[in-house]
Design a protein around this motif. Structure first.
Motif, PDB file in Angstrom:
ATOM      1  N   TYR A 192       0.871  -1.174   0.000  1.00  0.00           N
ATOM      2  CA  TYR A 192       0.000   0.000   0.000  1.00  0.00           C
ATOM      3  C   TYR A 192       0.904   1.219   0.000  1.00  0.00           C
ATOM      4  O   TYR A 192       1.754   1.383   0.874  1.00  0.00           O
ATOM      5  CB  TYR A 192      -0.949  -0.023   1.196  1.00  0.00           C
TER       6      TYR A 192
ATOM      7  N   VAL B 177      -3.124   4.128  -2.081  1.00  0.00           N
ATOM      8  CA  VAL B 177      -4.189   4.303  -1.088  1.00  0.00           C
ATOM      9  C   VAL B 177      -5.029   5.545  -1.357  1.00  0.00           C
ATOM     10  O   VAL B 177      -6.188   5.607  -0.952  1.00  0.00           O
ATOM     11  CB  VAL B 177      -3.637   4.362   0.356  1.00  0.00           C
TER      12      VAL B 177
ATOM     13  N   ASP C 105      -8.566   5.164  -3.157  1.00  0.00           N
ATOM     14  CA  ASP C 105      -9.673   4.432  -2.538  1.00  0.00           C
ATOM     15  C   ASP C 105      -9.899   4.977  -1.127  1.00  0.00           C
ATOM     16  O   ASP C 105      -9.005   4.911  -0.281  1.00  0.00           O
ATOM     17  CB  ASP C 105      -9.320   2.944  -2.493  1.00  0.00           C
ATOM     18  N   ALA C 106     -11.079   5.484  -0.864  1.00  0.00           N
ATOM     19  CA  ALA C 106     -11.381   6.116   0.426  1.00  0.00           C
ATOM     20  C   ALA C 106     -11.205   5.154   1.601  1.00  0.00           C
ATOM     21  O   ALA C 106     -10.706   5.544   2.664  1.00  0.00           O
ATOM     22  CB  ALA C 106     -12.796   6.684   0.413  1.00  0.00           C
ATOM     23  N   GLU C 107     -11.595   3.909   1.430  1.00  0.00           N
ATOM     24  CA  GLU C 107     -11.465   2.935   2.517  1.00  0.00           C
ATOM     25  C   GLU C 107      -9.997   2.644   2.821  1.00  0.00           C
ATOM     26  O   GLU C 107      -9.585   2.591   3.988  1.00  0.00           O
ATOM     27  CB  GLU C 107     -12.194   1.642   2.162  1.00  0.00           C
ATOM     28  N   LEU C 108      -9.198   2.457   1.764  1.00  0.00           N
ATOM     29  CA  LEU C 108      -7.769   2.218   1.973  1.00  0.00           C
ATOM     30  C   LEU C 108      -7.087   3.437   2.572  1.00  0.00           C
ATOM     31  O   LEU C 108      -6.210   3.307   3.427  1.00  0.00           O
ATOM     32  CB  LEU C 108      -7.094   1.834   0.653  1.00  0.00           C
TER      33      LEU C 108
ATOM     34  N   HIS D 267      -8.447   5.551   4.572  1.00  0.00           N
ATOM     35  CA  HIS D 267      -8.826   5.554   5.991  1.00  0.00           C
ATOM     36  C   HIS D 267      -7.981   4.542   6.786  1.00  0.00           C
ATOM     37  O   HIS D 267      -7.543   4.829   7.908  1.00  0.00           O
ATOM     38  CB  HIS D 267     -10.316   5.234   6.129  1.00  0.00           C
ATOM     39  N   LEU D 268      -7.739   3.364   6.207  1.00  0.00           N
ATOM     40  CA  LEU D 268      -6.999   2.313   6.908  1.00  0.00           C
ATOM     41  C   LEU D 268      -5.503   2.587   7.008  1.00  0.00           C
ATOM     42  O   LEU D 268      -4.879   2.314   8.041  1.00  0.00           O
ATOM     43  CB  LEU D 268      -7.196   0.972   6.194  1.00  0.00           C
ATOM     44  N   TYR D 269      -4.911   3.098   5.930  1.00  0.00           N
ATOM     45  CA  TYR D 269      -3.454   3.127   5.842  1.00  0.00           C
ATOM     46  C   TYR D 269      -2.829   4.510   5.697  1.00  0.00           C
ATOM     47  O   TYR D 269      -1.603   4.614   5.612  1.00  0.00           O
ATOM     48  CB  TYR D 269      -3.004   2.267   4.653  1.00  0.00           C
ATOM     49  N   ASP D 270      -3.616   5.560   5.692  1.00  0.00           N
ATOM     50  CA  ASP D 270      -3.137   6.894   5.374  1.00  0.00           C
ATOM     51  C   ASP D 270      -1.812   7.254   6.047  1.00  0.00           C
ATOM     52  O   ASP D 270      -0.830   7.577   5.383  1.00  0.00           O
ATOM     53  CB  ASP D 270      -4.202   7.932   5.724  1.00  0.00           C
TER      54      ASP D 270
END
Length: 93
Positions: free
Chosen positions: A17, A48, A51-54, A56-59
């Protein structure tokens, strides 16, 4: 063609990511590629920011390296910098 299917089914798969203009991401990808001399694996680099979800998870953790061996669940190996001890342990497990 069958050979490629066979290799894909039994190959370690990494997901990195990442994001554009990230020198840590570039460094991790280059360091990981050095292991391809002794191990067969694929690397899928995912941005990342696409994709909004990615995001959020990995920023704030980017780059994040996830590894998966066939028949096993994916696991996070490291983030920010390539943890060579964790990567070696992943290959040996």
């Amino acid at each position: 063609m069958r050979y490629f299917i066979y290799v894909a089914l039994f190959m370690i798969a990494f997901t990195l990511y990442s994001r554009s203009y990230c020198h840590l991401c570039d460094d991790m990808r280059e360091q990981l590629q050095a292991y391809s001399l002794h191990h067969q694996f694929s690397v899928d680099v995912i941005d990342v920011d696409a994709d909004a979800e990615l995001l959020h998870l990995y920023d704030e953790l980017v780059p994040v390296l996830i590894g998966q061996k066939p028949g096993h669940p994916a696991q996070e190996i490291c983030h920010y910098f390539l943890d060579q001890d964790a990567l070696k342990a992943f290959f040996q497990a």
